[in-house]
Design a protein around this motif. Structure first.
Motif, PDB file in Angstrom:
ATOM      1  N   SER A   1     -20.131 -52.044  24.303  1.00 20.33           N
ATOM      2  CA  SER A   1     -19.504 -50.683  24.818  1.00 20.33           C
ATOM      3  C   SER A   1     -20.499 -49.632  25.101  1.00 20.33           C
ATOM      4  CB  SER A   1     -18.401 -50.106  24.190  1.00 20.33           C
ATOM      5  OG  SER A   1     -17.382 -51.266  23.845  1.00 20.33           O
TER       6      SER A   1
ATOM      7  N   ASN B   1     -22.629 -45.811  28.279  1.00 18.47           N
ATOM      8  CA  ASN B   1     -23.594 -44.677  28.170  1.00 18.47           C
ATOM      9  C   ASN B   1     -24.538 -44.859  29.307  1.00 18.47           C
ATOM     10  OD1 ASN B   1     -22.438 -44.610  25.768  1.00 18.47           O
ATOM     11  ND2 ASN B   1     -24.238 -44.505  24.494  1.00 18.47           N
TER      12      ASN B   1
ATOM     13  N   ASP C   1     -12.662 -43.044  16.973  1.00 14.70           N
ATOM     14  CA  ASP C   1     -12.613 -44.365  16.627  1.00 14.70           C
ATOM     15  C   ASP C   1     -12.502 -44.822  15.247  1.00 14.70           C
ATOM     16  OD1 ASP C   1     -13.648 -47.299  16.186  1.00 14.70           O
ATOM     17  OD2 ASP C   1     -14.793 -46.998  18.014  1.00 14.70           O
TER      18      ASP C   1
HETATM   19  P1  FAD Z   1     -12.861 -51.049  25.378  1.00  9.91           P
HETATM   20  O1  FAD Z   1     -12.632 -52.232  26.353  1.00  9.91           O
HETATM   21  O2  FAD Z   1     -11.716 -50.120  24.791  1.00  9.91           O
HETATM   22  O3  FAD Z   1     -13.391 -51.844  23.903  1.00  9.91           O
HETATM   23  C1  FAD Z   1     -14.611 -52.128  23.887  1.00  9.91           C
HETATM   24  C2  FAD Z   1     -14.971 -53.230  22.969  1.00  9.91           C
HETATM   25  O4  FAD Z   1     -14.796 -52.226  21.506  1.00  9.91           O
HETATM   26  C3  FAD Z   1     -13.914 -54.083  22.826  1.00  9.91           C
HETATM   27  O5  FAD Z   1     -14.893 -55.525  22.320  1.00  9.91           O
HETATM   28  C4  FAD Z   1     -13.002 -53.831  21.535  1.00  9.91           C
HETATM   29  O6  FAD Z   1     -12.472 -54.937  21.089  1.00  9.91           O
HETATM   30  C5  FAD Z   1     -13.792 -53.067  20.833  1.00  9.91           C
HETATM   31  N1  FAD Z   1     -12.873 -52.306  20.361  1.00  9.91           N
HETATM   32  C6  FAD Z   1     -12.505 -50.817  20.615  1.00  9.91           C
HETATM   33  N2  FAD Z   1     -11.855 -50.007  19.787  1.00  9.91           N
HETATM   34  C7  FAD Z   1     -11.726 -51.036  18.586  1.00  9.91           C
HETATM   35  C8  FAD Z   1     -11.131 -50.949  17.469  1.00  9.91           C
HETATM   36  N3  FAD Z   1     -10.593 -49.953  17.174  1.00  9.91           N
HETATM   37  N4  FAD Z   1     -11.190 -51.699  16.495  1.00  9.91           N
HETATM   38  C9  FAD Z   1     -12.011 -53.090  16.712  1.00  9.91           C
HETATM   39  N5  FAD Z   1     -12.602 -53.325  17.920  1.00  9.91           N
HETATM   40  C10 FAD Z   1     -12.433 -52.348  18.659  1.00  9.91           C
HETATM   41  N6  FAD Z   1     -18.946 -45.992  22.469  1.00  9.91           N
HETATM   42  C11 FAD Z   1     -19.652 -45.650  23.534  1.00  9.91           C
HETATM   43  O7  FAD Z   1     -19.226 -45.945  24.791  1.00  9.91           O
HETATM   44  N7  FAD Z   1     -20.958 -45.177  23.214  1.00  9.91           N
HETATM   45  C12 FAD Z   1     -21.493 -45.137  22.172  1.00  9.91           C
HETATM   46  O8  FAD Z   1     -22.576 -44.547  22.137  1.00  9.91           O
HETATM   47  C13 FAD Z   1     -20.621 -45.501  20.921  1.00  9.91           C
HETATM   48  N8  FAD Z   1     -20.997 -45.451  19.818  1.00  9.91           N
HETATM   49  C14 FAD Z   1     -20.375 -45.713  18.746  1.00  9.91           C
HETATM   50  C15 FAD Z   1     -20.566 -45.776  17.355  1.00  9.91           C
HETATM   51  C16 FAD Z   1     -19.922 -45.860  16.404  1.00  9.91           C
HETATM   52  C17 FAD Z   1     -20.417 -45.537  14.799  1.00  9.91           C
HETATM   53  C18 FAD Z   1     -18.715 -46.245  16.525  1.00  9.91           C
HETATM   54  C19 FAD Z   1     -17.560 -46.472  15.389  1.00  9.91           C
HETATM   55  C20 FAD Z   1     -18.290 -46.683  17.937  1.00  9.91           C
HETATM   56  C21 FAD Z   1     -18.903 -46.215  19.111  1.00  9.91           C
HETATM   57  N9  FAD Z   1     -18.689 -46.434  20.198  1.00  9.91           N
HETATM   58  C22 FAD Z   1     -19.386 -46.071  21.229  1.00  9.91           C
HETATM   59  C23 FAD Z   1     -17.195 -47.050  20.659  1.00  9.91           C
HETATM   60  C24 FAD Z   1     -16.183 -46.096  20.983  1.00  9.91           C
HETATM   61  O9  FAD Z   1     -15.813 -45.565  19.882  1.00  9.91           O
HETATM   62  C25 FAD Z   1     -15.346 -47.013  21.677  1.00  9.91           C
HETATM   63  O10 FAD Z   1     -14.814 -48.029  21.110  1.00  9.91           O
HETATM   64  C26 FAD Z   1     -15.862 -47.240  23.067  1.00  9.91           C
HETATM   65  O11 FAD Z   1     -16.318 -46.443  23.640  1.00  9.91           O
HETATM   66  C27 FAD Z   1     -14.575 -47.915  23.990  1.00  9.91           C
HETATM   67  O12 FAD Z   1     -15.149 -48.438  25.063  1.00  9.91           O
HETATM   68  P2  FAD Z   1     -14.357 -48.828  26.389  1.00  9.91           P
HETATM   69  O13 FAD Z   1     -13.348 -48.150  26.591  1.00  9.91           O
HETATM   70  O14 FAD Z   1     -15.327 -49.191  27.486  1.00  9.91           O
HETATM   71  O15 FAD Z   1     -13.875 -50.299  25.795  1.00  9.91           O
END
Ligand code: FAD
Length: 147
Positions: free
Chosen positions: A27, A32, A69
């Motif tokens: 993601s 990013n 998150d």
């Molecule tokens: P989505 O299509 O919503 O999800 C993308 C992926 O994340 C999928 O594989 C989905 O299954 C998984 N996912 C999303 N939420 C959950 C959940 N609650 N439980 C299990 N799996 C889940 N995102 C960024 O864009 N940039 C970052 O730098 C970044 N750093 C992060 C650092 C940490 C420590 C954590 C915990 C999360 C980070 N994230 C980051 C993830 C962010 O919180 C979102 O989940 C993400 O941005 C959603 O992306 P999307 O809407 O494109 O994708």
């Protein structure tokens, strides 16, 4: 055009599963890059430490998603402010989860080698620590992707 750097720490929750690191990095890599945000994520089983660099609107937007998150908690901002140049310009999101490497580098910048309380380190030392991990760590395109 101003750029900012944001550093935070957090703790994984029970919802965080082993394969979530790969999902998060996938993601992060896509989201990013699309917003010209760069940085690095460090994980050592009980703590996340992440740095994000880019335009203020873009960094704040990504951080507000990250903040909500449920896979982590106790998200604490360690450092936020304008910067002249990026430290992680070539990484949409680099990753270091190498506990031994973290331990060795940590000893250079803090009182001990245990990554328990990054608040014991000054913001400058924390940044130097992150930068030191950059070399030898994985760029996003080197990650073993699931499936
Ligand atoms: P989505 O299509 O919503 O999800 C993308 C992926 O994340 C999928 O594989 C989905 O299954 C998984 N996912 C999303 N939420 C959950 C959940 N609650 N439980 C299990 N799996 C889940 N995102 C960024 O864009 N940039 C970052 O730098 C970044 N750093 C992060 C650092 C940490 C420590 C954590 C915990 C999360 C980070 N994230 C980051 C993830 C962010 O919180 C979102 O989940 C993400 O941005 C959603 O992306 P999307 O809407 O494109 O994708």
């Amino acid at each position: 055009m101003s750029i900012v750097r944001l550093v935070y720490i957090s703790q994984p929750t029970d919802q965080f599963q082993a394969d979530d690191i790969e999902k998060i990095l996938v993601s992060a890599q896509a989201n990013n890059r699309a917003k010209f945000v760069t940085g690095m994520l460090v994980f050592n089983s009980n703590l996340f430490l992440q740095v994000l660099e880019g335009g203020p609107e873009q960094v704040n937007g990504i951080f507000s998603k990250i903040f909500k998150d449920p896979r982590h908690r106790k998200v604490q901002l360690v450092n936020y402010g304008p910067i002249k140049k990026r430290l992680f310009a070539d990484w949409s999101m680099g990753y270091c989860g190498d506990v031994e490497r973290i331990r060795k580098q940590l000893l250079k910048y803090s009182q001990s080698d245990s990554f328990v309380n990054p608040h014991q380190m000054s913001p400058d030392a924390l940044l130097d620590f992150l930068a030191s991990l950059r070399y030898g760590s994985k760029a996003p395109n080197q990650l073993p992707l699931a499936g």
